[in-house]
Design a protein around this motif. Sequence first.
Motif, PDB file in Angstrom:
ATOM      1  N   PRO A  25     -11.560  38.399  -0.236  1.00 57.57           N
ATOM      2  CA  PRO A  25     -11.427  37.457   0.879  1.00 57.57           C
ATOM      3  C   PRO A  25     -12.172  37.922   2.125  1.00 57.57           C
ATOM      4  CG  PRO A  25      -9.307  37.802  -0.174  1.00 57.57           C
ATOM      5  CD  PRO A  25     -10.255  38.828  -0.752  1.00 57.57           C
ATOM      6  N   ALA A  26     -12.515  36.965   2.954  1.00 54.09           N
ATOM      7  CA  ALA A  26     -13.308  37.232   4.162  1.00 54.09           C
ATOM      8  C   ALA A  26     -12.648  38.222   5.099  1.00 54.09           C
ATOM      9  CB  ALA A  26     -13.572  35.919   4.899  1.00 54.09           C
ATOM     10  N   SER A  45     -10.880  38.810  11.082  1.00 52.31           N
ATOM     11  CA  SER A  45      -9.835  37.823  11.325  1.00 52.31           C
ATOM     12  C   SER A  45     -10.079  37.103  12.658  1.00 52.31           C
ATOM     13  CB  SER A  45      -8.463  38.493  11.314  1.00 52.31           C
ATOM     14  OG  SER A  45      -7.443  37.555  11.457  1.00 52.31           O
ATOM     15  N   ALA A  46     -10.469  37.859  13.685  1.00 48.29           N
ATOM     16  CA  ALA A  46     -10.760  37.265  14.995  1.00 48.29           C
ATOM     17  C   ALA A  46     -11.943  36.297  14.895  1.00 48.29           C
ATOM     18  CB  ALA A  46     -11.037  38.353  16.022  1.00 48.29           C
ATOM     19  N   GLU A  47     -12.978  36.688  14.173  1.00 51.04           N
ATOM     20  CA  GLU A  47     -14.140  35.815  14.007  1.00 51.04           C
ATOM     21  C   GLU A  47     -13.758  34.534  13.269  1.00 51.04           C
ATOM     22  OE1 GLU A  47     -18.723  35.795  12.362  1.00 51.04           O
ATOM     23  OE2 GLU A  47     -17.430  37.460  11.804  1.00 51.04           O
ATOM     24  N   CYS A  48     -12.962  34.667  12.210  1.00 49.99           N
ATOM     25  CA  CYS A  48     -12.526  33.481  11.467  1.00 49.99           C
ATOM     26  C   CYS A  48     -11.712  32.550  12.362  1.00 49.99           C
ATOM     27  CB  CYS A  48     -11.708  33.886  10.241  1.00 49.99           C
ATOM     28  SG  CYS A  48     -12.700  34.589   8.902  1.00 49.99           S
ATOM     29  N   ALA A  49     -10.825  33.109  13.177  1.00 47.44           N
ATOM     30  CA  ALA A  49     -10.004  32.287  14.079  1.00 47.44           C
ATOM     31  C   ALA A  49     -10.876  31.564  15.105  1.00 47.44           C
ATOM     32  CB  ALA A  49      -8.972  33.160  14.777  1.00 47.44           C
ATOM     33  N   SER A 160      -5.287  44.347  19.750  1.00 49.72           N
ATOM     34  CA  SER A 160      -5.054  45.032  18.480  1.00 49.72           C
ATOM     35  C   SER A 160      -4.801  44.126  17.284  1.00 49.72           C
ATOM     36  CB  SER A 160      -3.861  45.986  18.624  1.00 49.72           C
ATOM     37  OG  SER A 160      -2.706  45.240  18.976  1.00 49.72           O
ATOM     38  N   GLN A 161      -4.600  42.828  17.517  1.00 43.40           N
ATOM     39  CA  GLN A 161      -4.319  41.945  16.389  1.00 43.40           C
ATOM     40  C   GLN A 161      -4.687  40.504  16.709  1.00 43.40           C
ATOM     41  OE1 GLN A 161      -0.142  42.232  15.513  1.00 43.40           O
ATOM     42  NE2 GLN A 161       0.427  42.135  17.644  1.00 43.40           N
ATOM     43  N   VAL A 162      -4.748  39.711  15.647  1.00 42.32           N
ATOM     44  CA  VAL A 162      -4.968  38.279  15.785  1.00 42.32           C
ATOM     45  C   VAL A 162      -3.682  37.603  15.333  1.00 42.32           C
ATOM     46  CG1 VAL A 162      -6.413  36.318  15.122  1.00 42.32           C
ATOM     47  CG2 VAL A 162      -7.401  38.614  15.239  1.00 42.32           C
TER      48      VAL A 162
END
Length: 195
Positions: A25-26, A45-49, A160-162
């Motif tokens: 997965p990405a 994850s940040a880029e996908c969001a 630190s997180q998305v």
Amino acid sequence: MRFETVPMPPTVAARPRDTRGYPVPAITPWEGESPQFALTDYARSAECARKRLCSVCNEPMPGGPVWRVVGAAESAAIGEALAAGRPYRNLAPTWEGPGHRACMLYASMVCPYLARPNARRGLTAQQPDEMNAHVVKGAVRGSMGAVVGFAEYEFAVTDSQVLFRFLDVIEFLPHDTADAHLDELRADLARSATT
């Protein structure tokens, strides 16, 4: 169900593979040549969001509904709300991002942890907190997961997180074993092949 027997969305087929042939997965981080399937890469994850990319295949998601796979506790809460005729509002954020319907149906059947109620986690979260304290090596998934469609999602990118929050359930597909979604996946892939 063996992963090679599950029909694969074309966008997932284009993903890199691990040594067994599983598509990665990405949002999955890599350690050298090895994907770390139970973990989430913060930057990806940040880029996908931000770009509204599917967390599985990394391709754009059109405006409108998004899907995600949920575990036993959230599946039970959604099922109870819908059975009682109440709306389900997920006010608690999660770090699990959304994706296309076909990608999430596929992931629910192929990921060993998502597919079976007796599946156990292979890794422990690197930095456990209130969001991922359940990510413990050996933890059992439990019964009744689901693939859930939501009208929309919101996100926040912190240092630190998305964090994601999902709004308004539009589809609820519960499963004990995810092969229950095989016909849905086939139908979804057939529809997309004709458009």
